[in-house]
Design an enzyme around this catalytic site. Structure first.
Site, PDB file in Angstrom:
ATOM      1  N   GLU A 177      21.620  30.329  36.240  1.00 27.49           N
ATOM      2  CA  GLU A 177      22.865  30.970  35.776  1.00 27.49           C
ATOM      3  C   GLU A 177      22.862  31.631  34.723  1.00 27.49           C
ATOM      4  O   GLU A 177      22.641  31.487  33.493  1.00 27.49           O
ATOM      5  CB  GLU A 177      23.896  29.864  35.710  1.00 27.49           C
ATOM      6  CG  GLU A 177      25.292  30.289  35.247  1.00 27.49           C
ATOM      7  CD  GLU A 177      26.296  29.251  34.876  1.00 27.49           C
ATOM      8  OE1 GLU A 177      27.329  29.640  34.344  1.00 27.49           O
ATOM      9  OE2 GLU A 177      26.073  28.037  35.139  1.00 27.49           O
ATOM     10  N   LYS A 205      25.810   7.547  40.631  1.00 30.07           N
ATOM     11  CA  LYS A 205      25.758   8.718  41.193  1.00 30.07           C
ATOM     12  C   LYS A 205      26.996   9.162  41.978  1.00 30.07           C
ATOM     13  O   LYS A 205      26.872  10.020  42.736  1.00 30.07           O
ATOM     14  CB  LYS A 205      24.551   8.945  42.235  1.00 30.07           C
ATOM     15  CG  LYS A 205      23.200   8.707  41.650  1.00 30.07           C
ATOM     16  CD  LYS A 205      22.173   8.599  42.714  1.00 30.07           C
ATOM     17  CE  LYS A 205      20.742   8.285  41.944  1.00 30.07           C
ATOM     18  NZ  LYS A 205      19.619   8.318  42.801  1.00 30.07           N
ATOM     19  N   ASP A 214      16.749  12.253  36.881  1.00 33.01           N
ATOM     20  CA  ASP A 214      17.300  12.031  38.036  1.00 33.01           C
ATOM     21  C   ASP A 214      18.556  13.042  38.256  1.00 33.01           C
ATOM     22  O   ASP A 214      19.475  12.710  37.770  1.00 33.01           O
ATOM     23  CB  ASP A 214      17.648  10.669  38.556  1.00 33.01           C
ATOM     24  CG  ASP A 214      18.088  10.458  39.924  1.00 33.01           C
ATOM     25  OD1 ASP A 214      18.558  11.400  40.600  1.00 33.01           O
ATOM     26  OD2 ASP A 214      18.032   9.168  40.017  1.00 33.01           O
ATOM     27  N   HIS A 239      29.531  37.957  30.553  1.00 27.98           N
ATOM     28  CA  HIS A 239      29.056  37.970  31.895  1.00 27.98           C
ATOM     29  C   HIS A 239      28.888  39.456  32.255  1.00 27.98           C
ATOM     30  O   HIS A 239      27.470  39.664  32.762  1.00 27.98           O
ATOM     31  CB  HIS A 239      29.890  37.261  32.816  1.00 27.98           C
ATOM     32  CG  HIS A 239      29.550  35.793  32.787  1.00 27.98           C
ATOM     33  ND1 HIS A 239      28.950  34.867  33.631  1.00 27.98           N
ATOM     34  CD2 HIS A 239      30.378  34.935  32.014  1.00 27.98           C
ATOM     35  CE1 HIS A 239      28.945  33.868  33.189  1.00 27.98           C
ATOM     36  NE2 HIS A 239      29.775  33.624  32.504  1.00 27.98           N
TER      37      HIS A 239
END
Length: 402
Positions: free
Chosen positions: A101, A231, A306, A396
Site C-alpha cells: 500500500e 481470529k 500469524d 496519495h
C-alpha cells in the site's frame, strides 16, 4: 527415484497427490521445483518470481508450510526513528513494515518523526494472555451446571494437568464458564511466555479436558467452541483482552501539531470523536479507530506473526483530548497476539526484521509489544492529522498512488 516427468504425469492423472511428491525425490528443493512446474502446467502463467527465494525450505516444511511451490515477495520499508518510553522498550527504533500500500510507510514515518520530536511515546502492557474455550455438551442444564461447579471446585487439578504439557504455559483461570441451554463453554486462560501460544494452549487444554471427561462424563463436542475468541472480532476480547493488551500515549505541544500535521489539537479531537467514536458506533464496528490494521498487518507480515490475527489487532479505541491547549493522544489495543519465538518468527526474513528492533528470540516479546503499540500510535496520529488538515487525498496523489 522416480523421473520428474513421470511424477508430473502421475499428478496430472490423479495417481499421485501433491503431498506425496517428497516420497519420490531426494530433497525438499527438488520436490518444490517439481510441484511448482506441475502447477505451471495447469495454470495460465509462470511462477518465475515465486521460484526465487532464500528461505531454508527444508526447515520451513517441518513446521511452517505444506505443499510448497516457492515464496512470495512483499516490499519491506522502515519507519523511524521512533522514540519509545516503555517499561521494556526504551530508546529509538526503526520499524520494518511489509506492505504494497503506497503512502503507508511514509505516513507512519511522519508520525514517528512527530513522536520523536515530542520526546517519545509512553507504552505499557496491561495484560498478557492466550485462550482456548472448548464446547461441552451435557444431558441437561442441570448437568451442565454440575460440570461448571466441578470445574470451579477443581481448578487446581485442571491447572496441574494442563501445565504438565508445557514448560512455559501457565493456566491462569477458567473464566468465563458460559452455559447456553445444555452447552457449556469454559474459557481456559493462559500465560505463554515469548511464544504466541495457540498450539501450546490447545495441547494443554486437551489434556485438561481428558481429565474432565473422566471425572464428570462430560462430552466434548469440539476443542474450540469460538468463545476463545480466535481470529474473529469479538466483544469478549475487547473487554477481557487476548494476546497482548497494550496502551500507548503521548502529549504533543500545540505548536508541533501545527508545524508537523498542519492542523490543531481541536481539529484532531473533533475528527476522532466524529469518525472513530460516533462513526464507528453507528456502523456497529468493534474498531473505534482509523486504521490499526494497516500497522498491525504490515508488522505481522514483516515479522512472521500469524496474519489471521490481524482481525483481532484491528480492534481498539483511539483517544484524543485537548489538555491545556496541547494534544493528548492514545491508542488502546486489547487483543494483539504476538511472538518473538517459534512459529513464523523462525523464518529467516522474519528473524531479520525482528532483529532490526532487537526483539528476536526468548525474553523479547514484551519489548516487541511496546514497539508495536507505539507504531500503531504513529500511524493513527498521522492519518488523523491528515484527515483534520484535509491532506489525505493530496498525499496519495502526490505520491502517485492510484
Amino acid at each position: 527415484m522416480v523421473d520428474k516427468n513421470e511424477i508430473i504425469k502421475k499428478l496430472s492423472s490423479g495417481d499421485m497427490k501433491l503431498h506425496e511428491i517428497e516420497k519420490f525425490t531426494s530433497n525438499v528443493k527438488e520436490s518444490v521445483d517439481i510441484r511448482r512446474e506441475y502447477i505451471e502446467t495447469i495454470s495460465a502463467g509462470s511462477l518465475d518470481n515465486v521460484a526465487h527465494y532464500s528461505l531454508d525450505m527444508e526447515e520451513a516444511v517441518k513446521k511452517n508450510i505444506e505443499n510448497p511451490v516457492g515464496t512470495i515477495q512483499i516490499p519491506v520499508g522502515v519507519a523511524g526513528p521512533l522514540k519509545v518510553q516503555g517499561e521494556y522498550a526504551k530508546g529509538d527504533f526503526y520499524v520494518p513494515l511489509a506492505t504494497s500500500e503506497g503512502a503507508l510507510v511514509a505516513s507512519v514515518n511522519r508520525g514517528c518523526s512527530l513522536i520523536t520530536q515530542a520526546g517519545g511515546v509512553t507504552t505499557r502492557i496491561i495484560s498478557d494472555k492466550m485462550t482456548r474455550a472448548p464446547v461441552i455438551k451435557a444431558e441437561s442444564v442441570i448437568k451442565a451446571l454440575e460440570i461448571k461447579t466441578w470445574i470451579e471446585d477443581n481448578f487446581h487439578i485442571l491447572k496441574e494437568t494442563a501445565e504438565s504439557t508445557t514448560s512455559h504455559g501457565k493456566l491462569l483461570k477458567i473464566d468465563p464458564i458460559l452455559v447456553v441451554g445444555s452447552y457449556l463453554y469454559p474459557r481456559f486462560v493462559y500465560s505463554t511466555g515469548d511464544s504466541m501460544g495457540m498450539n501450546m494452549v490447545t495441547i494443554a487444554t486437551e489434556k485438561a479436558l481428558d481429565l474432565l471427561q473422566k471425572k464428570t462424563g462430560a462430552h466434548v463436542v469440539a476443542l474450540s467452541g469460538n468463545v476463545c475468541v480466535d481470529k474473529k472480532p469479538s466483544a469478549l476480547n475487547m473487554v477481557e483482552g487476548r494476546g497482548k493488551t497494550m496502551i500507548a500515549e503521548i502529549v504533543i505541544p500545540a505548536e508541533m501539531v501545527k508545524q508537523k500535521l498542519k492542523t490543531t489539537p481541536q481539529a484532531v479531537v473533533e475528527v476522532n470523536v466524529a469518525k472513530n467514536l460516533v462513526g464507528s458506533a453507528i456502523a456497529g464496528s468493534m474498531g473505534f479507530n482509523a486504521h490499526y490494521a494497516n500497522m498491525i498487518g504490515a508488522l505481522f507480515l514483516a515479522t512472521g506473526q500469524d496474519e489471521a490475527h490481524v482481525v483481532e489487532g484491528s480492534m481498539g479505541i483511539t483517544t484524543a483530548e485537548e489538555q491545556n491547549g496541547d494534544l493528548y493522544f492514545a491508542v488502546t489495543l486489547p487483543d494483539v497476539p504476538l511472538a518473538t519465538f517459534g512459529g513464523g518468527t523462525r523464518l529467516e526474513t522474519a528473524r531479520e526484521c525482528l532483529e532490526i528492533m532487537d526483539v528476536y528470540g526468548a525474553g523479547k516479546v514484551q519489548k516487541f509489544a511496546e514497539i508495536v503499540a507505539a507504531t500503531v500510535l504513529a500511524g493513527e496520529l498521522s492519518l488523523l492529522g491528515a484527515l483534520a488538515s484535509g491532506h489525505l487525498a493530496r498525499a496519495h496523489k502526490d505520491l502517485g498512488r492510484g
